[in-house]
Design a protein around this motif. Structure first.
Motif: not given
Length: 117
Positions: A46-48, A60, A62
């Motif tokens: 999931e990346c912001r 990011c 994981n």
């Protein structure tokens, strides 16, 4: 011929009743999953991504067991400003990585690509 005339209303009513049944009530061929291999394992960090002026930072994380190779891509707004693709970084299980990049002037868009490691 008489038999057909006497059955015609009954057949018409039966067809009308079948057409009025909800979709779930009609018989269907059911296809069951082949087994555990039919469902893919969850994957992807999931990346912001944050853009401040000409600077781009992406974090990011994981949460899955398989390594995710993430890479930051930046598209600059000015025609003369070079777009960039950052170096790939491996985000292992339960690891957070920081990706950075920049444009000379404004940033048009920034995104992160994912690849199985």
């Amino acid at each position: 011929m008489r038999l057909f005339r006497s059955l015609a209303p009954a057949v018409g009513i039966a067809v009308a009743l079948v057409l009025c049944l909800p979709y779930e009530a009609l018989p269907h061929a059911r296809v069951e999953p082949a087994g555990p291999a039919a469902r893919p394992e969850p994957f992807g960090a999931e990346c912001r991504t944050t853009v401040r002026g000409s600077q781009v930072v992406a974090y990011c994380h994981n949460a899955y067991a398989e390594t995710d190779r993430v890479r930051l891509h930046i598209e600059c707004d000015r025609w003369w400003d070079l777009d960039s693709d950052g170096a790939p970084a491996d985000a292992g299980p339960a690891v957070t990585v920081r990706l950075t990049g920049r444009c000379w002037k404004e940033v048009r868009s920034a995104w992160v690509s994912h690849q199985r490691g």
